[in-house]
Each structure stands twice: as C-alpha cells, then as structure tokens.
Design an enzyme around this catalytic site. Structure first.
Site, mmCIF file in Angstrom:
data_model
loop_
_atom_site.group_PDB
_atom_site.id
_atom_site.type_symbol
_atom_site.label_atom_id
_atom_site.label_comp_id
_atom_site.label_asym_id
_atom_site.label_seq_id
_atom_site.Cartn_x
_atom_site.Cartn_y
_atom_site.Cartn_z
ATOM 1 C CD GLU A 169 -4.120 -11.660 -2.628
ATOM 2 O OE1 GLU A 169 -3.543 -10.963 -1.540
ATOM 3 O OE2 GLU A 169 -3.391 -12.234 -3.362
ATOM 4 C CD GLU A 192 -1.760 -6.804 -3.545
ATOM 5 O OE1 GLU A 192 -1.841 -6.401 -4.746
ATOM 6 O OE2 GLU A 192 -2.270 -7.840 -2.924
HETATM 7 C C1 3H9 Z 1 -0.972 -6.847 0.608
HETATM 8 O O1 3H9 Z 1 -2.222 -6.980 0.837
HETATM 9 C C2 3H9 Z 1 -0.312 -8.310 0.152
HETATM 10 C C3 3H9 Z 1 -1.244 -9.239 -0.119
HETATM 11 O O2 3H9 Z 1 -1.383 -9.426 -1.443
HETATM 12 C C4 3H9 Z 1 -0.610 -10.788 0.525
HETATM 13 C C5 3H9 Z 1 -0.596 -10.802 1.629
HETATM 14 C C6 3H9 Z 1 -1.989 -11.045 2.698
HETATM 15 N N1 3H9 Z 1 -1.527 -1.768 6.517
HETATM 16 O O3 3H9 Z 1 -3.893 6.307 3.504
HETATM 17 P P1 3H9 Z 1 -4.678 6.512 4.636
HETATM 18 C C7 3H9 Z 1 -2.672 3.171 7.500
HETATM 19 S S1 3H9 Z 1 -0.349 -5.613 0.467
HETATM 20 C C8 3H9 Z 1 -1.057 -1.226 7.650
HETATM 21 O O4 3H9 Z 1 -4.074 8.009 5.370
HETATM 22 P P2 3H9 Z 1 -7.181 7.020 3.257
HETATM 23 C C9 3H9 Z 1 -1.788 4.470 7.080
HETATM 24 O O5 3H9 Z 1 -0.614 4.089 7.395
HETATM 25 C C10 3H9 Z 1 -1.294 -4.429 0.966
HETATM 26 N N2 3H9 Z 1 -1.514 0.196 7.738
HETATM 27 O O6 3H9 Z 1 -6.161 6.610 4.775
HETATM 28 C C11 3H9 Z 1 -2.656 5.383 8.033
HETATM 29 O O7 3H9 Z 1 -1.951 5.316 9.147
HETATM 30 P P3 3H9 Z 1 -1.799 6.749 10.101
HETATM 31 C C12 3H9 Z 1 -2.109 -3.658 -0.024
HETATM 32 C C13 3H9 Z 1 -2.093 0.873 6.708
HETATM 33 O O8 3H9 Z 1 -8.534 6.775 3.749
HETATM 34 C C14 3H9 Z 1 -4.122 4.932 8.075
HETATM 35 O O9 3H9 Z 1 -3.953 3.559 7.963
HETATM 36 N N3 3H9 Z 1 -2.788 -2.743 0.118
HETATM 37 C C15 3H9 Z 1 -2.566 0.110 5.592
HETATM 38 O O10 3H9 Z 1 -6.591 8.265 2.500
HETATM 39 C C16 3H9 Z 1 -5.095 5.562 7.036
HETATM 40 O O11 3H9 Z 1 -4.469 5.522 5.774
HETATM 41 C C17 3H9 Z 1 -2.635 -1.451 -0.052
HETATM 42 O O12 3H9 Z 1 -1.536 -1.308 -0.696
HETATM 43 C C18 3H9 Z 1 -2.202 -1.012 5.538
HETATM 44 N N4 3H9 Z 1 -2.511 -2.181 4.650
HETATM 45 O O13 3H9 Z 1 -6.689 5.681 2.441
HETATM 46 C C19 3H9 Z 1 -3.443 -0.524 0.399
HETATM 47 N N5 3H9 Z 1 -3.383 0.632 4.996
HETATM 48 O O14 3H9 Z 1 -3.133 7.109 10.440
HETATM 49 C C20 3H9 Z 1 -2.596 0.733 1.075
HETATM 50 C C21 3H9 Z 1 -3.394 1.926 5.579
HETATM 51 O O15 3H9 Z 1 -1.346 5.974 11.386
HETATM 52 N N6 3H9 Z 1 -3.634 1.571 1.852
HETATM 53 N N7 3H9 Z 1 -2.716 1.836 6.862
HETATM 54 O O16 3H9 Z 1 -1.007 7.597 9.348
HETATM 55 C C22 3H9 Z 1 -4.240 2.697 1.196
HETATM 56 O O17 3H9 Z 1 -4.121 2.437 -0.279
HETATM 57 C C23 3H9 Z 1 -4.974 3.579 1.804
HETATM 58 O O18 3H9 Z 1 -4.544 3.677 2.894
HETATM 59 C C24 3H9 Z 1 -6.695 3.366 1.928
HETATM 60 C C25 3H9 Z 1 -7.195 4.321 2.910
HETATM 61 C C26 3H9 Z 1 -6.991 3.463 0.491
HETATM 62 C C27 3H9 Z 1 -6.859 1.974 2.281
#
Ligand code: 3H9
Length: 710
Positions: A113, A133
């Site tokens: 976004e 989301e």
């Molecule tokens: C949103 O954005 C709402 C908006 O529309 C409106 C408001 C602005 N936050 O998955 P990994 C942590 S909703 C906090 O193992 P990868 C994860 O817990 C959000 N922490 O790595 C982990 O921690 P730990 C929309 C987060 O390389 C570490 O990072 N976004 C977040 O396999 C590594 O993660 C999503 O839904 C976060 N947003 O994959 C994306 N993301 O090391 C969600 C990750 O302590 N994230 N962490 O266990 C993902 O899909 C994957 O983490 C990503 C990296 C592809 C980014």
C-alpha cells in the site's frame, strides 16, 4: 569491571540526500514492518521532502532484502498510535514532488500500500508483492482496496486480495502494479537511476487515486457479483473476504475519499473480530513451532540425496515432495514389480499435473531425471537421509532398519514414516540410535503441509535440526512430537473420533455429526473424512488394538459393521455415505441408519436428540482434553504445537486458531465444566486432564504455556 558502552540502535528509517533525491531506507529487521518507529520515520521523511527546496524527488527502499512485510502484525488489537500508514500514504501520493518506490523482496500488505501511493514503482527480479491481509482475517486498510483496483482493474484486484497470493516481478509489471523491472539486486542503485531518468524526462506525478483501470461497467459489476457468490459458497463463515468485496465495490460507485472512509470502517470490523485474532495467532504459531530446543543445540546435517524405502502411495508422495524441493531421490522396493509400480506412482502425480496444464512435460522430465529406483538397499549408500515408508508393522520396520544400518553411510539420518509405532524400539535395534527419527507425513504427502518430527529418546540434536531443515526445504510446517501411540495428531484424533462414535450410538445420526462439525468451520465432517481416506484403515487399527483395549472402555461397533460389508468409503462406492456412480459428494444412506439403529438396540440404548451445539461441545471438549494430556506428558512442547498440527493436518478451521487457542477463547473453566458434566454418564472416557485441572485452578489459559522458552 568495565561496562561496554551502550550500542546506539540505528533508526528504523534513514534518510540521505543524494543530489536532488531523498533516499529513504526502511531498516527494521526482520521484515521492515510498519511499526510505530517506522511510521514516525516515514512521516519525518515526508516532511523533509516537502520542506527542503533542494529536493525534487523521494526514493523509498527497504534494507535487508525486503521492501516492507506489511503492518507490524503484533500491534493489532492494541491501541494504535499515529501517525497511521494510510495518512502517510495519502501525503506521499499528494506530494508535489515525485515519489518512487524500488521493491526488492517482499512488499506485502501495508508495504505494498505504501508502494501504491508512490507515483512510480520499480521491481527487482526477486520482488514478491501482494495484499495478503485476507489470510490474517483483515482487509487492506491503508488504501489498498481503493488504489489497487484503480491500477489493475476490478477483476485482477479482487483475485489478488481474495487469494492473498504473492505476485512476482514480471507479473507485477504485466498487470500494471509496477512500471519497470530493475536490473541487479540493489534497490537503491536501480531505484536512484530510475528516479534520475524520470526527473530528466520531466515525468509527471501519477497519483494512483486518479488511475483509470476501474471501468464501472457491466463486466466490473459481474466480477463483484461473481466474487461475492464464490465467497458465500467457499467461505461462508469468514468475515474479511466478504468485506473486501464490499470495499472494492465502492470503487465502482464512490469517489476515492468516500471509498477510503468505507475501507476504514470495514477494516475496523475485521480488527475487532475473533477471526482476526485466530488467524494472527495461527501465523505466529506456525513460526514458533519451528523453535525447538534442539535447534539451538545442534547444527543441521546437509541433505542433498534422499532415499525412500517403499513406493506405495505414501512413499511415492514423499518422493514427489523431495523431488519438488530440488533433491535427488533414490527409491528402493523389495522386488522389480513393486519398484516399477512405485516409480509409476511417482510419475502418475506429475502426469496428472501435466494433463491439467499445471506443469510442462519438460518440467516433468527434469524432475523425474533426479529419481532413480533399485531393488537393492546398497543403492542407499550415498543417501544423506532415508525415509522408510514400508508396511506399518513393527517386524517389517525392524527388518528395514537392519538393512539401513548395514548399508547407510555414517552420519546418514534414518527416518521412519510410521504413524503410531514405537520409534524408540525401532532405534534400539540399530547400532546408531542417535541417527534415528520419525518423519510422519500426512496423506497426500506432497500436498499436506504438516510434518510431525517425532523425536525418540536417543536422537541427536543435530538429527532433530536436520529434520526441521528438511521440513523447511520441503515447504512443510514441521512440528516436534514425542513418541507415543499416534504422536500428537492421530492420538488426539482417536479420542475425539470415539466421542463422535458415542454420540452416534446415543442418538445423533452420522450426518448430524458431519453437519455440526462443518458448521464449526471444518471443510469435512469426520465421517466424510473416514470415507475419503478409507474405512479399512481404521478397521485394521481397531482390530490391532482389540487385544489390548481396556475392557472398561465403551466400544461402539457401528464402524465395524459398515467395514465388514466391504463399505470402505469413496473407493468402494459406499461407506458412511453412498457414492452413486463414483460421485465424490456422498448421499446419506438409509441402510447405514438402519445399522446404527440395530447397534443401539443391541447395546440397549434408547436414542436421544443431539443439537448441533451439543455435538460441537462434546467433540471439541474431547479434542482439547486429549490435547492437554499430550502437552502434560511432553509429547507436544506447547499448546501451540497441538494447534499447528490440527490446522495443517486435520482441517481444523484456521480462523479459530487451533483447538487449544479455541479452548482459551471459550474459557478453560467452561471446557472443564462440560467435561465434568459429560463424565456423569461416562467417567471412564470423560476424565479431565491434569493440565486442564491445574490451569483452571490457577486461573490460567493454554496460551500462558506458549511463551515457555525452548
Ligand atoms: C497489513 O499490512 C495491514 C495493512 O493493510 C493495514 C495497516 C497498515 N509483522 O515468515 P518469516 C516476523 S497486515 C510482524 O519466518 P520469511 C515473523 O513472525 C500484514 N512480524 O520469514 C518472523 O519472526 P520470528 C500484511 C512479522 O522470509 C520473522 O518476521 N503482511 C511480520 O519466510 C521472519 O518471518 C503480511 O501478511 C509482520 N508483518 O517470509 C506478511 N512479517 O523470526 C506476513 C513477518 O520471531 N509475513 N514477521 O519468528 C510474511 O508473509 C513473511 O513473513 C514474509 C517473510 C514473506 C514477509
């Protein structure tokens, strides 16, 4: 004693003036999430762009291989503090100076976004962008529902937001989400060159709010209606997909700012919903599950060559999973015809994909070229890890492990795919028990994401670490389990299935059970699952257990009566349901109801009515209670491990987090009181878990145990 000077933590957003361009770098490991510090930094950078007359443009990049992974998910449900992402986005979009985003790695959710509010977007080859989301029970809440359709059109925007899928760099350019594919792997260098080029060309600002891909015609309206119908059919219980459709529909009828107001209201509804809590819990739980004590104690061994013993349905699917992960696979069978059948089983999976157009013939050939088959165990001499998927019988397993012990190189990991046998006993028959572990796949093994890593007493920490690394390579969600009959999943399943059997004998029809469980959010009821996987499997297990079954245990014979008739489910055309002419959806069978009635009479039971609510309570209470036993005995490390097993291996509705999380939302006191009530009729079955009793007495819930460090 000297104290080290405190290390000043670097700011999460850095700004550097590069000539006429303000380079803004978001740098907050692990994924540059948009927490308060980042938002404040971005607001400051926006101000700097506005007030420094020497600046003509801003370039936003992320550090550490990702652009921005989205909002900081941990902040949801807590009081939110300004500045908000949507306001920063609006301000950037309205900036009279050029704003450009250069995307490397993930630009997801709020991250995308942010990029959509820039006037131009450059993507590097490894970019993966999307609005996921929906997978967290949310909708894009910083303008994504309004800007995305205006950029890529309503049908594409709906597909992306409702699936939550990640789009690669080439597709992003093709559909109009990005403007340029950048070269190299450095977002700042590629981005700065792009900004200079745009400035030199006097490129106009391009606020996404004025983009014109929404056509407001019959086709757009049809896409909205089709999406609404599809969500009603597919996800009737979920909130956020329906609200996403509502928000996107606003782009057809309302001006941008009104759409933003609606988006905010709908976003708040999602934030307030228990589904958002369950889905975000599930997101963190599956990452926590990988954090096991052995991961800190042992270094994973390298695995490139995988051996699979047994080419039946399970062995072949395991081979497919390993081939898909880019590994070389050697399949071993006991004789030539079995080997040919095994190799054909592997080939069949790929041929199916080719015929559906999901894979090319060339891809199939490339994958199959990494597969070889032998009838001689000596072929496994090079394997780094061998998975035994032979017949489920202790004598057979021991014979296989004796062969593996003989031929495998030192340091090879020897794994069994047994679903319930004692792996300590198997390990003890080898000269290298430290190398033996359980890798329990779930059918179909190349599709189901759950992998139970079953750790026998003498397994080395590095072997456990290897199993988890192997699971990651196969894109599985691996969960650590201890040795017991059925490990985590099948052990708990056997208990709540009994609760279902008792209800059937007491008066609920099998079809009422399935309806109630689907109503809770499962894709299928337990009897439909039994028909799908084959009633012969459970029947064989029950016969095996007959000799050791506690005589005090109530035993319902309905399933045996059905199996004795050869009604094993879908594959035989009837089971609990009828499947006329190979139909996949079953029809209720009056003859099954007659069998049930006869069994009730035989057991002297007068049928009583069950509401869907009571079915659900009994089924879930049995599941939660055995889940508590499994944690109490250390078979599962934490309640979250049970939750991950059930969400990924047993169809438990993800939006409810998992059985243990669900129990917390109901209240453990309520679950205990249900069990105590049910125990009045059957105290042998309904026996509260010591862990449940302790937590209720202490006023604690299961999640208080999830924090336990490993
Ligand atoms: C949103 O954005 C709402 C908006 O529309 C409106 C408001 C602005 N936050 O998955 P990994 C942590 S909703 C906090 O193992 P990868 C994860 O817990 C959000 N922490 O790595 C982990 O921690 P730990 C929309 C987060 O390389 C570490 O990072 N976004 C977040 O396999 C590594 O993660 C999503 O839904 C976060 N947003 O994959 C994306 N993301 O090391 C969600 C990750 O302590 N994230 N962490 O266990 C993902 O899909 C994957 O983490 C990503 C990296 C592809 C980014």
């Amino acid at each position: 004693m000297t104290l080290a000077a405190p290390v000043a933590s670097s700011p999460p957003v850095r700004t550097e003036v590069r000539g006429r361009v303000l380079l803004v770098t978001i740098d907050l490991p692990p994924v540059n999430a948009l927490g308060l510090g980042v938002r404040q930094g971005l607001a400051g950078a926006t101000e700097q762009l506005a007030t420094d007359p020497s600046l003509a443009a801003m370039l936003i990049v992320g550090a550490g291989g990702n652009f921005v992974g989205g909002a900081d998910i941990r902040e949801f449900g807590k009081p939110r503090q300004p500045p908000f992402v949507r306001d920063i986005c609006n301000r950037l979009e309205a900036s009279p100076k050029l704003v450009v985003a250069a995307i490397q790695g993930a630009a997801l959710g709020g991250g995308l976004e942010l990029a959509l509010s820039a006037h131009y977007r450059l993507v590097l080859e490894d970019a993966r962008i999307g609005l996921p989301e929906v997978l967290l029970g949310l909708l894009p809440g910083s303008g994504g529902t309004q800007r995305m359709p205006r950029l890529v059109g309503v049908p594409v925007a709906l597909e992306l937001m409702l699936s939550g899928r990640h789009v690669g760099a080439h597709e992003a350019v093709q559909i109009g989400l990005a403007d340029r594919l950048g070269e190299g792997m450095d977002a700042s260098t590629a981005g700065l060159a792009y900004v200079e080029e745009l400035l030199d060309a006097n490129a106009p600002r391009r606020p996404s709010r004025y983009a014109t891909a929404v056509r407001c015609d019959a086709q757009d309206q049809a896409a909205i209606s089709a999406a609404r119908d599809a969500q009603r059919a597919r996800n009737p219980l979920l909130l956020s997909p329906h609200l996403i459709v509502d928000a996107v529909e606003a782009t057809l009828h309302q001006p941008f700012d009104a759409g933003m107001v609606l988006e905010q209201q709908l976003f708040q509804q999602c934030i307030d919903s228990p589904q958002r809590r369950g889905l975000i819990y599930a997101f963190f739980a599956e990452r926590q599950a990988a954090k096991v004590p052995e991961a800190n104690q042992g270094v994973a061994r390298a695995v490139n060559e995988v051996g699979v013993v047994g080419g039946g349905t399970m062995g072949a699917a395991i081979a497919v999973a390993a081939l898909n992960a880019g590994l070389r696979v050697t399949l071993v069978e006991r004789d030539e015809p079995s080997l040919q059948r095994g190799l054909a089983n592997v080939g069949k999976v790929y041929t199916g994909l080719v015929s559906k157009g999901r894979m090319t013939q060339a891809d199939q050939n490339a994958l199959m070229s990494r597969l070889s088959g032998f009838v001689d165990y000596a072929a496994l001499g090079f394997a780094d890890l061998v998975i035994e998927a032979a017949f489920e019988d202790m004598a057979v397993k021991k014979a296989v492990f004796a062969e593996l012990d003989r031929v495998c190189k030192p340091g090879a990991v020897l794994a069994t795919n047994t679903s319930y046998l004692d792996i300590d006993e198997i390990a003890a028959t080898t000269s290298r028990p430290q190398d033996v572990i359980g890798l329990h796949f779930f059918a179909p093994a190349h599709i189901m994401r759950l992998l139970e890593v079953v750790v026998p007493r003498r397994a080395g920490a590095d072997v456990v670490a290897t199993a988890f690394a192997f699971g990651r390579a196969l894109k599985k969600v691996a969960v650590r389990a201890g040795v017991c009959d059925g490990f985590i999943g099948n052990r708990i399943l056997s208990v709540y299935r009994r609760a279902a059997d008792y209800m059937i004998e007491d008066g609920a029809s099998p079809y009422e059970i399935d309806d109630a469980i689907r109503g809770f959010g499962y894709p299928m009821g337990p009897l439909q699952v039994s028909d799908l996987s084959g009633g012969d499997i459970g029947w064989a297990t029950r016969k095996r257990q007959a000799a050791t079954r506690d005589p005090r245990q109530r035993y319902v014979q309905v399933a045996d009566r059905i199996a004795e008739r050869g009604w094993f489910g879908q594959k035989t055309g009837r089971g609990w349901y009828l499947y006329p002419k190979g139909a996949r959806a079953g029809e209720p069978d009056p003859e099954v109801l007659a069998i049930v009635q006869k069994e009730r009479s035989r057991a002297g039971i007068v049928a009583r009515d069950f509401t869907a609510g009571e079915i659900e309570r009994r089924y879930l209470a049995a599941m939660v209670n055995e889940g508590a036993n499994v944690v109490h005995e250390g078979i599962a490390l934490r309640p979250l491990d049970v939750d991950v097993v059930f969400v990924h291996g047993f169809g438990f509705p993800r939006f409810r987090g998992g059985p243990m999380f669900y129990a917390d939302t109901v209240g453990l006191g309520q679950i205990l009181s249900d069990i105590e009530t049910f125990a009045k009729d059957d105290p042998h079955f309904w026996h509260p878990s010591p862990l449940l009793l302790r937590l209720v007495a202490q006023g604690r819930d299961f999640s208080s145990l999830n924090a336990a460090s490993v």
